[in-house]
Design a protein around this motif. Structure first.
Motif, mmCIF file in Angstrom:
data_model
loop_
_atom_site.group_PDB
_atom_site.id
_atom_site.type_symbol
_atom_site.label_atom_id
_atom_site.label_comp_id
_atom_site.label_asym_id
_atom_site.label_seq_id
_atom_site.Cartn_x
_atom_site.Cartn_y
_atom_site.Cartn_z
ATOM 1 N N SER A 1 3.507 -2.323 -1.277
ATOM 2 C CA SER A 1 4.520 -3.016 -2.078
ATOM 3 C C SER A 1 5.935 -2.618 -1.639
ATOM 4 O O SER A 1 6.828 -3.448 -1.555
ATOM 5 C CB SER A 1 4.349 -2.692 -3.563
ATOM 6 N N ALA A 2 6.117 -1.315 -1.349
ATOM 7 C CA ALA A 2 7.431 -0.834 -0.915
ATOM 8 C C ALA A 2 7.815 -1.427 0.434
ATOM 9 O O ALA A 2 8.993 -1.738 0.665
ATOM 10 C CB ALA A 2 7.431 0.689 -0.832
ATOM 11 N N SER B 1 3.988 9.067 -6.149
ATOM 12 C CA SER B 1 5.329 8.707 -5.696
ATOM 13 C C SER B 1 5.797 9.599 -4.554
ATOM 14 O O SER B 1 6.371 9.119 -3.576
ATOM 15 C CB SER B 1 6.330 8.746 -6.851
ATOM 16 N N LEU C 1 -0.739 2.183 -9.895
ATOM 17 C CA LEU C 1 -1.157 1.797 -8.543
ATOM 18 C C LEU C 1 -1.553 3.017 -7.716
ATOM 19 O O LEU C 1 -1.003 4.101 -7.889
ATOM 20 C CB LEU C 1 -0.019 1.063 -7.822
ATOM 21 N N ILE D 1 8.744 0.154 -8.147
ATOM 22 C CA ILE D 1 7.347 -0.307 -8.165
ATOM 23 C C ILE D 1 6.577 0.392 -9.275
ATOM 24 O O ILE D 1 5.848 -0.241 -10.040
ATOM 25 C CB ILE D 1 6.680 -0.072 -6.789
ATOM 26 N N GLN D 2 6.753 1.715 -9.379
ATOM 27 C CA GLN D 2 6.007 2.475 -10.382
ATOM 28 C C GLN D 2 6.475 2.184 -11.804
ATOM 29 O O GLN D 2 5.705 2.331 -12.742
ATOM 30 C CB GLN D 2 6.082 3.962 -10.083
ATOM 31 N N GLN E 1 -1.355 1.092 -2.321
ATOM 32 C CA GLN E 1 -0.763 -0.106 -2.909
ATOM 33 C C GLN E 1 0.738 0.057 -3.105
ATOM 34 O O GLN E 1 1.509 -0.886 -2.888
ATOM 35 C CB GLN E 1 -1.443 -0.412 -4.258
ATOM 36 N N VAL E 2 1.161 1.248 -3.495
ATOM 37 C CA VAL E 2 2.597 1.523 -3.675
ATOM 38 C C VAL E 2 3.314 1.380 -2.336
ATOM 39 O O VAL E 2 4.370 0.752 -2.239
ATOM 40 C CB VAL E 2 2.833 2.933 -4.281
ATOM 41 N N VAL F 1 10.036 2.956 -4.453
ATOM 42 C CA VAL F 1 8.833 3.498 -5.091
ATOM 43 C C VAL F 1 9.044 3.620 -6.601
ATOM 44 O O VAL F 1 8.158 3.271 -7.392
ATOM 45 C CB VAL F 1 8.441 4.865 -4.470
ATOM 46 N N SER G 1 1.825 9.933 -12.042
ATOM 47 C CA SER G 1 2.195 9.227 -10.821
ATOM 48 C C SER G 1 3.164 10.017 -9.945
ATOM 49 O O SER G 1 3.611 9.517 -8.928
ATOM 50 C CB SER G 1 2.806 7.869 -11.175
ATOM 51 N N ALA H 1 3.923 8.571 -1.421
ATOM 52 C CA ALA H 1 4.394 7.269 -0.942
ATOM 53 C C ALA H 1 5.753 7.387 -0.258
ATOM 54 O O ALA H 1 5.969 6.832 0.821
ATOM 55 C CB ALA H 1 4.467 6.282 -2.105
#
Length: 195
Positions: free
Chosen positions: A190-191, A151, A182, A175-176, A186-187, A172, A147, A154
């Motif tokens: 969500s952020a 990250s 994700l 979320i991760q 999507q990240v 981030v 990820s 994002a």
């Protein structure tokens, strides 16, 4: 702005590297840390930060993104210019510098040539809360290896949208940690809810 240069290393000295890419030789100011990372190599990829002044266009090169992030944080401190930041990064590797800031070690900073007590204190005060998100990012990157690219992408997108980098990294990472698999979109979505 130049993100990175990938090519052949034409010249390498402890303070400067000339990277040839597409027939053009780019002169990059580097730290001893970056010099050590590229020593003995014929080619490579170097992350770049460009400084444009009235009298010069300068390129600073870094072996890792983390070192470049620390360079940018250091230059955000009043009284710390690019050459002073490079001197700090030459004296203290990125991991050690993060530790020095986290532990508020003034003495370690004052051992760097050109850094007095007042500048050291200013660096520690200004960066105390800014390096912790970098540690969190390093931890989540090592835990969820795949990820890292997600990250980074994002965070870059959130910064381009106008959110502060530290807050974006923290969101981030959070979320991760909860949902590591994700997709980038999507990240980011969500952020945006968190920020």
């Amino acid at each position: 702005m130049i993100e990175y240069i990938k090519g052949e290393i034409a010249e390498l000295t402890p303070a400067q590297m000339i990277m040839e890419c597409g027939g053009i030789g780019y002169a990059l100011h580097i730290s001893l840390n970056t010099y050590s990372a590229f020593q003995g190599k014929q080619s490579g990829k170097i992350y770049v930060y460009e400084v444009i002044r009235e009298d010069a266009h300068l390129l600073f090169g870094f072996a890792e993104k983390a070192e470049r992030e620390l360079f940018l944080l250091l230059t955000s401190v009043s009284g710390v210019g690019p050459n002073t930041a490079r001197m700090i990064l030459s004296s203290l590797p990125p991991e050690e510098l993060i530790q020095v800031i986290a532990t508020k070690d003034e003495i370690a900073l004052t051992t760097v040539k050109g850094i007095g007590l007042k500048t050291a204190q200013r660096i520690l005060v200004d960066l105390r809360n800014k390096v912790k998100p970098m540690e969190a990012m390093a931890a989540t990157s090592s835990v969820s290896g795949g990820s890292t690219a997600v990250s980074e992408e994002a965070v870059a997108a959130l910064v381009m949208l106008g959110f502060p980098k530290a807050a974006s990294q923290k969101a981030v990472a959070s979320i991760q940690k909860n949902t590591p698999n994700l997709a980038v979109e999507q990240v980011i979505k969500s952020a945006l809810r968190i920020l």
